[in-house]
Design an enzyme around this catalytic site. Sequence first.
Site, PDB file in Angstrom:
ATOM      1  N   ASN A 446      26.112  42.743  12.067  1.00 27.35           N
ATOM      2  CA  ASN A 446      24.533  43.189  11.221  1.00 27.35           C
ATOM      3  C   ASN A 446      24.231  42.332  10.773  1.00 27.35           C
ATOM      4  O   ASN A 446      22.650  42.601  11.015  1.00 27.35           O
ATOM      5  CB  ASN A 446      25.365  44.193  11.001  1.00 27.35           C
ATOM      6  CG  ASN A 446      24.962  46.022  11.054  1.00 27.35           C
ATOM      7  OD1 ASN A 446      24.442  46.039  11.992  1.00 27.35           O
ATOM      8  ND2 ASN A 446      25.013  46.745  10.385  1.00 27.35           N
ATOM      9  N   TYR A 447      24.252  40.859  11.055  1.00 27.21           N
ATOM     10  CA  TYR A 447      23.993  40.073  10.460  1.00 27.21           C
ATOM     11  C   TYR A 447      23.864  39.008  11.967  1.00 27.21           C
ATOM     12  O   TYR A 447      24.176  37.939  12.168  1.00 27.21           O
ATOM     13  CB  TYR A 447      23.772  39.212   9.515  1.00 27.21           C
ATOM     14  CG  TYR A 447      23.930  40.163   8.427  1.00 27.21           C
ATOM     15  CD1 TYR A 447      22.844  40.451   7.675  1.00 27.21           C
ATOM     16  CD2 TYR A 447      24.853  38.972   7.265  1.00 27.21           C
ATOM     17  CE1 TYR A 447      22.969  41.092   6.890  1.00 27.21           C
ATOM     18  CE2 TYR A 447      24.411  38.914   6.079  1.00 27.21           C
ATOM     19  CZ  TYR A 447      23.936  40.178   5.584  1.00 27.21           C
ATOM     20  OH  TYR A 447      23.602  40.995   4.298  1.00 27.21           O
ATOM     21  N   ARG A 448      23.647  40.060  13.084  1.00 26.39           N
ATOM     22  CA  ARG A 448      23.532  39.138  14.227  1.00 26.39           C
ATOM     23  C   ARG A 448      22.656  37.706  14.656  1.00 26.39           C
ATOM     24  O   ARG A 448      21.700  37.426  14.093  1.00 26.39           O
ATOM     25  CB  ARG A 448      22.558  39.714  15.086  1.00 26.39           C
ATOM     26  CG  ARG A 448      22.619  39.553  16.671  1.00 26.39           C
ATOM     27  CD  ARG A 448      23.356  40.091  17.406  1.00 26.39           C
ATOM     28  NE  ARG A 448      23.754  41.873  17.521  1.00 26.39           N
ATOM     29  CZ  ARG A 448      24.704  42.509  18.448  1.00 26.39           C
ATOM     30  NH1 ARG A 448      25.557  42.298  18.599  1.00 26.39           N
ATOM     31  NH2 ARG A 448      23.925  43.560  18.662  1.00 26.39           N
TER      32      ARG A 448
END
Length: 509
Positions: A446-448
């Site tokens: 989700n921290y692409r």
Amino acid sequence: MASPSSSAADPAQHKYLQCLTNHSSTPISQAIYFPTDPLYTSTLESNIRNLVYASDSTPRPLFIVAATHVSHIQSTILCCKAHGLQLRIRSGGHDFDGLSYVSPSPFVLLDLFNLRSVTIDVESETAWVNSGATLGELYHEIAGNSKILGFPGGVCPTVGVGGFLSGGGYGNLMRKHGLSVDNVVDAIIVDSDGRVLDREAMGEDLFWAINGGGGASFGVIVSWKIRLVPVPETVTVFRVERTLEQGASDVVHKWQLIADKLHEDLFIRVVGDEEKFTIKAKFNALFLGKTERLMGLMDHEFPELGLSPADCLEMSWIESVLFWSNYPPETSTEVLRDRHPKPEKFVKKKSDYVQEPISKEGLEAMWDKMIQLRKPILTFNPYGGRMGQISEKDTPFPHRAGNLYKIQYSVTWKEEAEEKYLGDIRRMYSYMTPFVSKNPRRAYMNYRDLDIGTVKRGSKNSYAEGKVYGDKYFDGNFERLVKVKTAVDPNYFFWNEQSVPVLPGKVEL
């Protein structure tokens, strides 16, 4: 909004509109925005959370479908397949590298912001929430129904539920209750054939995959059934700062040794930030209980912080959500329903996992590097508690026991000077290599972060390319995700630059 008559002048638009209309069981024309529509630009930009992807040079969708019904999702999928168009799926727009609303190939944006209902069942302690809802909208609805129920979601209220859940989202309740996906009990997905499937219909393999494996690799997730978790009527928060001159290195070093071993009711995040050529370490905490019990724990386990009762604030869980979002005291919880409360910035994020404490000398050298670069901010999020009790195989999210804490690297800026700030965060990330996990160097999906690898559209080596970032995000769960992907989407319709690839030798369009 577009209509059949207004779109007829453009043959391509008419073709797409006709296809969408034919495949939708409910009227859809009012949900479609072509570039000629006066609301196209505002609709597109309304959920761009990173100004890097708001420039004139950023590729824009051929059209936007702001779905208001599941049949709009079905028809969008079927028409994109029929016309060879890429599909991007956006719930809240917080994909840091823009993959939910930008593509290098001709694409359609399926925007879910209209699908945002939340239905709470207090008796069963569950809720159904649509993917287009924000975490703030979810929290507001929970608190409106119960003072003793919450959900282990993130601390940013404007994040969309769909991307947050499908990427294995976490928050400050994770040491007590695990991740968000550890509390998902059902979901509704539309697959690449346009079928609407719940958990029973999709099967356990696909249900497993979308709970942390990235929903956009497998379909469009319309809604989720989540398990709500108990929270006390009174929680305690604090925010304490220490500079290097006040002994921050010693305090952070001790935090490393105990943060994952503290009582699971206590979550202490550390934010390291350069300020006036020193480092300020900010200790932000949530404790599921009252100040008196918290002080007993802190005096025994973490006296180095020097916490006093005067540093602590008692409040309800929903008020702690506002505190963690940096809202002033007495702010109404109604702000949680605001999807755009603050101006957006240019931003870049990266992530790491720390499995062995960094020595005090290592911390001091790290501070020196941060002072040199000035811009990167490092946030340490502790693990342990419930996170260490759940098997790394239970969901695609593998970062469980053995991880002391996660690092988020962040740079934000307000003007267009992208290369300088990207260079700063990349240099900081490179500098940290000796201190973090190895083989693979783990990362949080989700921290692409496109820096760690991408897969090219139509590549014959998509499996090998995908394995580079897939092992970092999913470790030993990557291979199972690939098998699920190959079974449910063998033609690789749901593709993006970091999607789960199909097995070698399978059909790739």
